[in-house]
Design an enzyme around this catalytic site. Structure first.
Site, mmCIF file in Angstrom:
data_model
loop_
_atom_site.group_PDB
_atom_site.id
_atom_site.type_symbol
_atom_site.label_atom_id
_atom_site.label_comp_id
_atom_site.label_asym_id
_atom_site.label_seq_id
_atom_site.Cartn_x
_atom_site.Cartn_y
_atom_site.Cartn_z
ATOM 1 N N LYS A 1 0.851 -1.196 0.000
ATOM 2 C CA LYS A 1 0.000 0.000 0.000
ATOM 3 C C LYS A 1 0.883 1.241 0.000
ATOM 4 C CE LYS A 1 -3.922 1.950 2.567
ATOM 5 N NZ LYS A 1 -4.777 1.832 3.776
ATOM 6 N N SER B 1 -10.130 -0.236 6.919
ATOM 7 C CA SER B 1 -9.488 -0.118 5.599
ATOM 8 C C SER B 1 -8.796 -1.379 5.092
ATOM 9 C CB SER B 1 -8.473 1.026 5.606
ATOM 10 O OG SER B 1 -9.137 2.254 5.488
ATOM 11 N N SER C 1 -9.763 1.873 2.663
ATOM 12 C CA SER C 1 -8.856 2.541 1.762
ATOM 13 C C SER C 1 -7.833 1.630 1.079
ATOM 14 C CB SER C 1 -8.096 3.636 2.518
ATOM 15 O OG SER C 1 -7.268 3.076 3.511
#
Lengths: 493, 103
Positions: free
Chosen positions: A78, A185, A161
Site C-alpha cells: 500500500k 481499511s 482505503s
C-alpha cells in the site's frame, strides 16, 4: 501445473523450495500480470526492475542454501508505507513526488524475509475513505466488475482505503499485499473483493514509517487469498519496535501453529446490535450461514450484546479527524511535499494545503480542527474519548462470555461509486461493522464466506480478544474450511 | 455539545480554515458549512450517552501494558543533512528556505 499467479504464498514457497520454478520465473509471471491488469489501476507506482533484481538475489540466496521465510514472494505494498528510494504518495497530490529516505519497519521486516516488491498500491487519499475513489490518481476498479473492465457499465469499487492492495490480491497480480486499517481499511476491501485481511491488535505491528492518519487507531496488516497465508504474513510483520512508542513488547506466537486447532468448544458471540436497520438481506443470510458452519464444526454459538455499538461511528468521526488535523500540520510546503508559492509565508501555507489536499481530506481536517478548537474540545473530543471507553468496555464484558465474535465485515457487497456518494455520511456507514475494533484496539479478520444474489463476494468478520490473534486464526481457518469459497473474480490475470 | 442545529456558519468556516491553514474562497464557504453541519448534527447523538465519571480513553493498551513509552533524551542518529533536505521544495546552503517573512 497451476498457473504461477494462482498459487498461494505457501504453495509458491514450496514450489521454490522444490525447484519447480525460480523466483525470477515467479516474479516474471506477476509482472506480466501487473501489465495485463493495468486497467484496474491497482498500482500508483510499479517497480518491475526492482522486483526482478530482488528475485535474482533471492534465487542466488536459495541456491546457496540460505533461503529466508518469504524468499522470492512478490508482494504489493500500500502506498502509505514509506519505502526507501521509491516514491510514497499516500495517493495525494501533497506527496506526489515524495521519495522517503528511510524504510518503514514492516516493509523492512518483509524485505529482510526475502520478499519481492512489485510496486505501491492505490488507496483513498491519506487512507481517508472506503472506496479508493478519493485517490488523487485514478480510482481502482474491483476485479469482480462484470464485463470488459474499461467499458464496464457498472464499475464496482474495491472498497478502501486499501483498495489497490485488495484488487491486486484478488486479481492475482500479487501473491499477498500490505494494507493499513484505521476504521476498516483492510477488512472492508477484503470483504468486497473476496480476499482475507487481518487488522491486528493495536500495538502488535509497528506503525513506524507508515504515513500517519489517526495515530491511536492506525494498524498495518496482511491481505491474502487464504487464512494460512495471512497467518504466515502476520507472524513476519509482528513484533516490538522501539521506533513506535505504542508498540507493545510481548512475544509473538507462531500464528501458523494456530491453523489446525479448530473451534471445538469455542464460544462464538453474535452481537444483536450488528443486525442494523435495513440490512442487506444477502449479508444477513451469509452471516447466519457462517454461524451455522461454526456450530456444525463444534463451536457453541451464543447471543451477546455490545450496547454502545451505534455510537462507534460518531465517536470515530470525531477522534479520527481530530488526530488527523494534528498529524497533518506537518504538510506545510517547507520540508517535503508540495509547495504552492503565495504572497507571504502564511499565504504559501494556505495555498499549499488547499491545492495539495483533496476534498475529503480537507473536510476531515476542518472537522478535526473544529472539534479540537477552544470552547469545543470538551463537548466533542473529550466526550468522544469517554464513549470510546464505553465501547471498549462492551467488548471486555462480552469476552467474559465468549472467545470470538462473529459479524459481517461490510454492510453490502461491492457497489458502483455513483450509487452511494450522495453525501459523505452514506459512505461513512461503510465502516459500521469494522470501526468498533479500531476504537477498542482489538484484532479482527475478514474472510470470504458466500456470494450475493449478484454473485459478488460477502466476507465475514471475526473479532478476538486483545493480542489473541491465535484464536482468531483458528476460528477463521475453521470457517474457511466449512465455507470452501473457491469463486474467483471475473477478471484475473 | 451544541444542540441547536447548524453550529457552523460561513464565519465559523472562515475561522476554522484560518486555524487549519486551508484556503477556502467565499464561494466555497456556504457549501462547506452545510457539509460540516451534516456531520456535526450527526455526531451530536453522543449527547444521549451518560458519560459522568467515565475516564476518557486515550490509549487502548495503557491499563495492561503501560502508557506511552519514552527513551533517554540522547541523539541516536545524525549527519544526514542531505537526506533531510532531499525532499525540500526549496533549500539553500543546507537550510530549508521559505518566502521572505520580514520586509
Amino acid at each position: 501445473m497451476t498457473k504461477l499467479t494462482d498459487l498461494t504464498v505457501v504453495q509458491a514457497l514450496n514450489g521454490l523450495k522444490n525447484k519447480e520454478f525460480s523466483a525470477v520465473e515467479l516474479v516474471h509471471a506477476h509482472i506480466d500480470g501487473m501489465q495485463k491488469a493495468a486497467c484496474l489501476n491497482a498500482f500508483i507506482t510499479e517497480t518491475p526492475e526492482l522486483a526482478l533484481a530482488q528475485a535474482r538475489v533471492s534465487d542466488a540466496r536459495r541456491a546457496s542454501g540460505h533461503a529466508k521465510a518469504l524468499d522470492g514472494i512478490p508482494l504489493a505494498i500500500k502506498d502509505l508505507f514509506c519505502t526507501r528510494g521509491i516514491r510514497t504518495t499516500s495517493a495525494s497530490k501533497m506527496l506526489e513526488n515524495f521519495v522517503p529516505p528511510y524504510e518503514s519497519t514492516i516493509t523492512q521486516k518483509l524485505l529482510d524475509a526475502g520478499a519481492v516488491t512489485l510496486g505501491k498500491t492505490n488507496l483513498d487519499e491519506f487512507a481517508m475513505g472506503s472506496t479508493t475513489a478519493t485517490s488523487y490518481f485514478k480510482p481502482t476498479i474491483n476485479p469482480w466488475t462484470e464485463g470488459d473492465i474499461l467499458g464496464a457499465k457498472r464499475k464496482l469499487i474495491p472498497g478502501g482505503s486499501s483498495g489497490g492492495s485488495a484488487a491486486a490480491v484478488a486479481a492475482r497480480i500479487a501473491l499477498a499485499a500490505l494494507g493499513t486499517d484505521t476504521g476498516g481499511s483492510i477488512r472492508q476491501p477484503a470483504s468486497l473483493t473476496g480476499t482475507v485481511g487481518i487488522k491486528p491488535t493495536y500495538g502488535r505491528c509497528s506503525r513506524f514509517g507508515i504515513v500517519a492518519f489517526a495515530s491511536s487507531l492506525d494498524q498495518a496488516g496482511p491481505m491474502t487469498r487464504n487464512v494460512e497465508d495471512a497467518a504466515l504474513m502476520l507472524k513476519l510483520m509482528s513484533g516490538f519496535d522501539e521506533k513506535d512508542s505504542m508498540s507493545v513488547d510481548i512475544p509473538v506466537p507462531d500464528y501458523t501453529q494456530a491453523l489446525g486447532k479448530g473451534v471445538k468448544g469455542l464460544k462464538i458471540g453474535i452481537p444483536s446490535e450488528y443486525r442494523i436497520k435495513g440490512m442487506n438481506a444477502d449479508v444477513d443470510a451469509v452471516w447466519q450461514k457462517a454461524a451455522d458452519m461454526l456450530k456444525a464444526a463444534g463451536a457453541e454459538v451464543m447471543d451477546i450484546t455490545l450496547p454502545h455499538t451505534k455510537y462507534a461511528l460518531p465517536v470515530y468521526y470525531i477522534i479520527a479527524p481530530a488526530e488527523a488535523s494534528s498529524n497533518f500540520a506537518k504538510y506545510d510546503g517547507v520540508r517535503f511535499g508540495l509547495r504552492v508559492n503565495g504572497e507571504s509565508l502564511n499565504d504559501m501555507y494556505d495555498m499549499t494545503r488547499s491545492e495539495g489536499f483533496g476534498k475529503e481530506v480537507q473536510r476531515r481536517i476542518m472537522i478535526g480542527t473544529y472539534v479540537l478548537s477552544a470552547g469545543y474540545y470538551d463537548a466533542y473530543y473529550l466526550r468522544a474519548q469517554q464513549v470510546r471507553r464505553l465501547i471498549r468496555q462492551d467488548f471486555i464484558n462480552a469476552f467474559k462470555k465468549c472467545d470470538v465474535i462473529l459479524t459481517p465485515a461490510a454492510p453490502s457487497p461491492a457497489f458502483a461509486i455513483e450509487e452511494k456518494q450522495k453525501d459523505p455520511l452514506q459512505l461513512y456507514l461503510e465502516d459500521v461493522f469494522t470501526v468498533t475494533l479500531n476504537l477498542a484496539g482489538l484484532p479482527g479478520i475478514c474472510l470470504p464466506v458466500g456470494l450475493s444474489s449478484e454473485k459478488l463476494p460477502i466476507g465475514m468478520q471475526l473479532i478476538g480478544k486483545a493480542f489473541d490473534e491465535e484464536t482468531l486464526i483458528s476460528a477463521a481457518r475453521s470457517l474457511e474450511e466449512s465455507a470452501n469459497f473457491t469463486h474467483k473474480p471475473l477478471f484475473t490475470v | 455539545m451544541q444542540n441547536n442545529s447548524n453550529p457552523i456558519t460561513k464565519e465559523t468556516v472562515a475561522n476554522i480554515a484560518n486555524l487549519a491553514r486551508i484556503k477556502v474562497t467565499d464561494e466555497e464557504k456556504p457549501a462547506m458549512a452545510d457539509e460540516l453541519n451534516v456531520i456535526l448534527n450527526w455526531v451530536v447523538q453522543l449527547d444521549e450517552v451518560n458519560t459522568v465519571g467515565i475516564e476518557p480513553l486515550v490509549n487502548v493498551n495503557d491499563e495492561d501494558y503501560g502508557s506511552l513509552r519514552s527513551r533517554p533524551d540522547i541523539v541516536n542518529d545524525g549527519n544526514i543533512q542531505t537526506q533531510i533536505l532531499a525532499n525540500a521544495p526549496s533549500a539553500a546552503m543546507g537550510f530549508f528556505t521559505v518566502p521572505k517573512v520580514i520586509e
